[in-house]
Design a protein around this motif. Structure first.
Motif, PDB file in Angstrom:
ATOM      1  N   GLY A 196     -11.001   0.526  11.570  1.00  0.00           N
ATOM      2  CA  GLY A 196     -10.410  -0.237  10.326  1.00  0.00           C
ATOM      3  C   GLY A 196      -9.726   0.797   9.108  1.00  0.00           C
ATOM      4  N   CYS A 197      -9.690   2.045   9.463  1.00  0.00           N
ATOM      5  CA  CYS A 197      -9.100   2.766   8.628  1.00  0.00           C
ATOM      6  C   CYS A 197      -7.749   3.415   8.993  1.00  0.00           C
ATOM      7  N   LEU A 198      -7.287   3.354  10.047  1.00  0.00           N
ATOM      8  CA  LEU A 198      -6.106   4.041  10.501  1.00  0.00           C
ATOM      9  C   LEU A 198      -4.919   3.128  10.680  1.00  0.00           C
ATOM     10  N   ASP A 199      -3.736   3.561  10.151  1.00  0.00           N
ATOM     11  CA  ASP A 199      -2.623   3.019  10.189  1.00  0.00           C
ATOM     12  C   ASP A 199      -1.681   3.721  11.204  1.00  0.00           C
ATOM     13  N   LEU A 200      -1.215   3.075  12.359  1.00  0.00           N
ATOM     14  CA  LEU A 200      -0.854   3.956  13.343  1.00  0.00           C
ATOM     15  C   LEU A 200       0.438   3.297  13.923  1.00  0.00           C
ATOM     16  N   GLY A 201       1.302   4.220  14.046  1.00  0.00           N
ATOM     17  CA  GLY A 201       2.610   3.905  14.324  1.00  0.00           C
ATOM     18  C   GLY A 201       3.119   4.600  16.150  1.00  0.00           C
ATOM     19  N   LEU A 202       3.633   3.683  16.768  1.00  0.00           N
ATOM     20  CA  LEU A 202       3.841   4.279  18.247  1.00  0.00           C
ATOM     21  C   LEU A 202       5.379   3.837  18.633  1.00  0.00           C
ATOM     22  N   VAL A 203       6.010   4.879  18.873  1.00  0.00           N
ATOM     23  CA  VAL A 203       7.330   4.794  19.335  1.00  0.00           C
ATOM     24  C   VAL A 203       7.656   5.480  20.695  1.00  0.00           C
ATOM     25  N   CYS A 204       8.084   4.604  21.465  1.00  0.00           N
ATOM     26  CA  CYS A 204       8.346   4.817  22.850  1.00  0.00           C
ATOM     27  C   CYS A 204       9.635   4.039  23.396  1.00  0.00           C
ATOM     28  N   ASP A 205      10.872   4.757  23.307  1.00  0.00           N
ATOM     29  CA  ASP A 205      12.109   3.810  23.575  1.00  0.00           C
ATOM     30  C   ASP A 205      12.130   4.044  24.931  1.00  0.00           C
ATOM     31  N   ILE A 206      12.240   2.811  25.519  1.00  0.00           N
ATOM     32  CA  ILE A 206      12.487   2.590  27.148  1.00  0.00           C
ATOM     33  C   ILE A 206      13.814   2.025  27.173  1.00  0.00           C
ATOM     34  N   ASP A 207      14.570   2.402  28.644  1.00  0.00           N
ATOM     35  CA  ASP A 207      15.820   1.871  28.988  1.00  0.00           C
ATOM     36  C   ASP A 207      15.566   0.494  29.530  1.00  0.00           C
ATOM     37  N   PRO A 208      16.129  -0.249  28.535  1.00  0.00           N
ATOM     38  CA  PRO A 208      15.725  -1.989  29.119  1.00  0.00           C
ATOM     39  C   PRO A 208      16.333  -2.268  30.423  1.00  0.00           C
ATOM     40  N   GLN A 209      17.276  -1.344  30.779  1.00  0.00           N
ATOM     41  CA  GLN A 209      18.216  -1.929  31.910  1.00  0.00           C
ATOM     42  C   GLN A 209      17.332  -1.592  33.126  1.00  0.00           C
ATOM     43  N   HIS A 210      16.190  -0.713  33.233  1.00  0.00           N
ATOM     44  CA  HIS A 210      15.725  -0.416  34.364  1.00  0.00           C
ATOM     45  C   HIS A 210      14.745  -1.347  34.982  1.00  0.00           C
ATOM     46  N   GLU A 211      14.417  -1.557  36.165  1.00  0.00           N
ATOM     47  CA  GLU A 211      13.936  -2.713  36.720  1.00  0.00           C
ATOM     48  C   GLU A 211      12.408  -2.803  36.428  1.00  0.00           C
ATOM     49  N   ARG A 212      11.749  -1.794  36.021  1.00  0.00           N
ATOM     50  CA  ARG A 212      10.298  -1.542  35.837  1.00  0.00           C
ATOM     51  C   ARG A 212      10.218  -1.265  34.150  1.00  0.00           C
ATOM     52  N   ALA A 213      11.046  -1.763  33.416  1.00  0.00           N
ATOM     53  CA  ALA A 213      10.885  -1.444  31.986  1.00  0.00           C
ATOM     54  C   ALA A 213       9.828  -2.289  31.569  1.00  0.00           C
ATOM     55  N   ILE A 214       9.751  -3.505  31.764  1.00  0.00           N
ATOM     56  CA  ILE A 214       8.662  -4.189  31.216  1.00  0.00           C
ATOM     57  C   ILE A 214       7.264  -3.650  31.505  1.00  0.00           C
ATOM     58  N   GLU A 215       7.128  -3.194  32.719  1.00  0.00           N
ATOM     59  CA  GLU A 215       5.842  -2.872  33.500  1.00  0.00           C
ATOM     60  C   GLU A 215       5.498  -1.528  32.765  1.00  0.00           C
ATOM     61  N   VAL A 216       6.580  -0.640  32.417  1.00  0.00           N
ATOM     62  CA  VAL A 216       6.235   0.655  31.721  1.00  0.00           C
ATOM     63  C   VAL A 216       5.775   0.270  30.294  1.00  0.00           C
ATOM     64  N   ALA A 217       6.335  -0.686  29.389  1.00  0.00           N
ATOM     65  CA  ALA A 217       6.108  -1.216  28.086  1.00  0.00           C
ATOM     66  C   ALA A 217       4.990  -1.854  28.134  1.00  0.00           C
ATOM     67  N   ARG A 218       4.349  -2.439  29.033  1.00  0.00           N
ATOM     68  CA  ARG A 218       2.922  -2.873  28.937  1.00  0.00           C
ATOM     69  C   ARG A 218       1.989  -1.884  29.356  1.00  0.00           C
ATOM     70  N   SER A 219       2.281  -0.689  30.016  1.00  0.00           N
ATOM     71  CA  SER A 219       1.404   0.437  30.197  1.00  0.00           C
ATOM     72  C   SER A 219       1.389   1.023  28.995  1.00  0.00           C
ATOM     73  N   VAL A 220       2.425   1.348  28.089  1.00  0.00           N
ATOM     74  CA  VAL A 220       2.096   1.855  26.874  1.00  0.00           C
ATOM     75  C   VAL A 220       1.313   1.141  25.920  1.00  0.00           C
ATOM     76  N   ILE A 221       1.183  -0.066  25.916  1.00  0.00           N
ATOM     77  CA  ILE A 221       0.408  -1.023  24.974  1.00  0.00           C
ATOM     78  C   ILE A 221      -1.048  -0.872  25.586  1.00  0.00           C
ATOM     79  N   THR A 222      -1.472  -0.530  26.986  1.00  0.00           N
ATOM     80  CA  THR A 222      -2.475  -0.738  27.310  1.00  0.00           C
ATOM     81  C   THR A 222      -3.595   0.165  27.050  1.00  0.00           C
ATOM     82  N   PRO A 223      -3.371   1.447  26.734  1.00  0.00           N
ATOM     83  CA  PRO A 223      -4.453   2.287  26.096  1.00  0.00           C
ATOM     84  C   PRO A 223      -4.669   2.108  24.838  1.00  0.00           C
ATOM     85  N   LEU A 224      -4.195   1.161  23.751  1.00  0.00           N
ATOM     86  CA  LEU A 224      -4.551   0.892  22.646  1.00  0.00           C
ATOM     87  C   LEU A 224      -5.907   0.199  22.536  1.00  0.00           C
TER      88      LEU A 224
END
Length: 623
Positions: free
Chosen positions: A216-244
């Motif tokens: 409850g104390c940390l204000d966290l920002g996460l930046v990971c710019d992905i190429d939206p044209q790639h066929e696996r862009a959504i898969e990788v975006a969700r993989s970025v979110i999973t470790p949270l």
């Protein structure tokens, strides 16, 4: 064993004041220092460098414990993924500084932004460490390149990272006959995905390390710019979110998944913030009847749609040729307090984060990003327009009739910045260039013909056409292609606009406090006459709409005589009353010409002209 440090004989309160004095933490809690965990210079000039208090941290264990707790709890920290560590064996891991922090330091951490990949700069600090601008904002120098000087601090030489999954633009040529294109494409896609997996693996390890933070104390920002044209862009975006899920409860969370807007990645970002911050979804309850929005009377549907993003907070929408999109301005202290309070709920990132409280650019209007701190208005998405034909027509009517549309002939902010001046327009060196109006069309012509659907033209209720302060020979004149095209556009509009329901305001923008000096250089009588003739051409082009029953027409043009003769300030101050009279005469002449016999109706019965549009507050620097 040596004697204890004399510093430890002081009270904890006094020691904390000493820590702040040497720069461990700021005196103002609202303006924290910003530190890069890799040790890179953030460009701030008003905060101390880490070297000024590094020795204090090494003095003894007790002092380190106290000072480190204050350091990591009172400041903002940035950590960038080190791509060079993958190819240089002597470099530590890509996120090594995070693993160098002790468990106690991590428990004290209150603000951290991790930049795994940034295809445009995530944060900038200008003079004095204050936020300057998102580097996606165009600086029209030469051919419209992004200003590289904004990127010198976070990127050596002004270069950005490639988006994750993006193909390498410099691809080595393969040996052979070149008949294996399909195989090459598949191999490249696999290589891009494998490179992304390295970044994701490092991020997962970092997320495990962040399990030491205080819940409850940390204000966290996460930046990971992905190429939206790639066929696996959504898969990788969700993989970025999973470790949270490995990190304890956060105080706040901001995420960016693409340097430009992309609806699919935007949805992933928004869902991630809701999940991480545990924002409950609105409970669903089955309506007691089968009543739907489309089954309501149209009058009621339109009233409901006025409370959506179809109506901007200021009821004004700006469009310009260079911006190629809708933007809005907010400032106007003349409005009533309740109305001002409503608008300030939607203050833009650029306006509300000009101070050193800036956390980085998570603006949903510029990027596929989401943060609860971003309250920018963005053009409405396709949802309302795709439900059914009736609702699409209602949404179009609400948007085009409920907002004032301001069309800038080149750039909206600042509207004096025109691309064809090039570097000369900024340095003001040498004689003024002599050129004709450079484009074959006005921005107004492009907007009315190409941007608005033709069937929506009758919905327009307010148009403001803004021309920037050109140099004398650059104003559009009779016979030029742009003027010819505009006359044809007005003729084309005559039977498409609802003229009796439309107000038009024609503005020749004056110079502001930050307009380059070249625009206020002395001009000749010939220049004055050239500008005046252009004024007449511009308002004369709207005469057919006045004859067609235009509801109201207003004009604002500054007298070109204000730049004639001696440039000394005292000389022009003495002319102010006469210049104001000249401008008022231009205004009356234009309005009488367009409105004809109906001119007196404009201000009859105490009627007043609509208030100045919000863009004037930015242009004339009226803060």
């Amino acid at each position: 064993m040596g004697e204890p440090s004399p510093l430890l004989r002081l009270t904890p309160l006094v020691r904390r004041r000493i820590y702040r004095f040497v720069g461990v933490a700021p005196w103002d809690h609202q303006q924290p220092h910003k530190f890069d965990l890799q040790g890179h210079d953030t460009g701030t000039t008003e905060q101390p460098k880490p070297s000024t208090f590094h020795g204090l941290l090494l003095s003894c264990r007790v002092i380190y414990s106290e000072a480190a707790a204050l350091l990591y709890s009172a400041n903002r920290f940035f950590l960038h993924y080190d791509h060079a560590s993958l190819v240089l064996p002597d470099r530590p891991g890509p996120l090594a500084p995070l693993f160098a922090l002790t468990a106690a330091s991590l428990a004290s951490l209150t603000n951290l932004t991790i930049v795994l990949n940034q295809a445009s700069c995530h944060h900038h600090f200008g003079f004095g460490g204050y936020y300057s601008r998102c580097c996606l904002e165009r600086n029209e120098i030469g051919s419209g390149l992004v200003a590289s000087w904004l990127c010198e601090k976070p990127h050596a030489g002004g270069h950005h990272d490639l988006p994750l999954l993006a193909p390498n633009p410099i691809k080595p040529k393969r040996d052979g006959d070149g008949n294996n294109n399909h195989t090459d494409t598949d191999t490249d896609t696999d290589a891009q995905y494998a490179a992304a997996q390295l970044v994701l693996a490092a991020w997962r390890s970092a997320a495990v390390r962040l399990s030491y933070i205080t819940s409850g104390c940390l204000d966290l920002g996460l930046v990971c710019d992905i190429d939206p044209q790639h066929e696996r862009a959504i898969e990788v975006a969700r993989s970025v979110i999973t470790p949270l899920t490995l990190i304890p409860q956060l105080k706040d969370f901001h995420v960016r998944l693409c340097k430009t807007r992309d609806p699919r990645l935007q949805e992933v970002a928004q869902d991630a913030v809701s999940q991480v911050l545990r924002i409950p979804a609105a409970p669903y309850s089955r309506p007691p009847t089968r009543t739907t929005l489309t089954s309501l009377p149209r009058e009621l549907r339109l009233r409901i749609l006025e409370y959506t993003d179809l109506i901007t907070p200021s009821r004004e929408v700006t469009w310009s040729r260079q911006d190629q999109g809708y933007v809005i301005f907010y400032r106007d202290s003349q409005r009533s307090a309740p109305d001002r309070e409503h608008r300030e709920q939607f203050s833009p990132c650029l306006g509300s984060q000009l101070t050193r409280t800036f956390i980085g650019c998570f603006c949903r209007r510029r990027h596929a990003a989401f943060s609860l701190r971003c309250t920018c208005w963005a053009p409405p998405g396709p949802g309302l327009f795709l439900v059914c034909r009736a609702l699409c027509q209602d949404a179009e009517f609400t948007f085009y009739s409920g907002n004032h549309f301001i069309i800038h002939d080149y750039k909206a902010d600042p509207c004096w910045e025109v691309p064809f001046l090039g570097l000369w327009g900024r340095s003001q060196q040498g004689p003024a260039p002599r050129y004709d109006y450079p484009s074959a069309r006005f921005a107004a012509s492009q907007f009315l013909r190409d941007v608005i659907p033709p069937h929506c033209l009758p919905y327009l209720r307010f148009l403001e056409l803004v021309f920037p302060p050109y140099l004398p020979q650059s104003w559009p004149r009779a016979g030029q292609p742009a003027m010819q095209d505009w006359l044809a556009t007005v003729d084309w509009l005559r039977d498409k606009l609802n003229a009796p329901g439309l107000t038009i305001r024609l503005v020749g923008a004056d110079i502001g406090d930050f307009t380059p000096d070249v625009y206020s250089a002395p001009i000749t009588v010939s220049d004055v006459n050239a500008i005046t003739r252009s004024y007449h051409e511009l308002w004369g082009s709207l005469k057919p709409l006045g004859d067609n029953g235009l509801a109201r027409f207003y004009a604002h043009f500054q007298s070109p005589w204000r730049f004639f003769g001696e440039p000394q300030y005292y000389h022009r101050v003495a002319m102010f009353p006469w210049l104001d009279a000249q401008s008022q005469e231009l205004k009356e002449t234009a309005e009488r010409f367009v409105m004809g016999d109906r001119y007196e109706e404009l201000y009859a019965d105490g009627r007043e002209e609509p208030h100045e549009s919000f863009w004037t507050w930015t242009h004339y620097a009226q803060y």
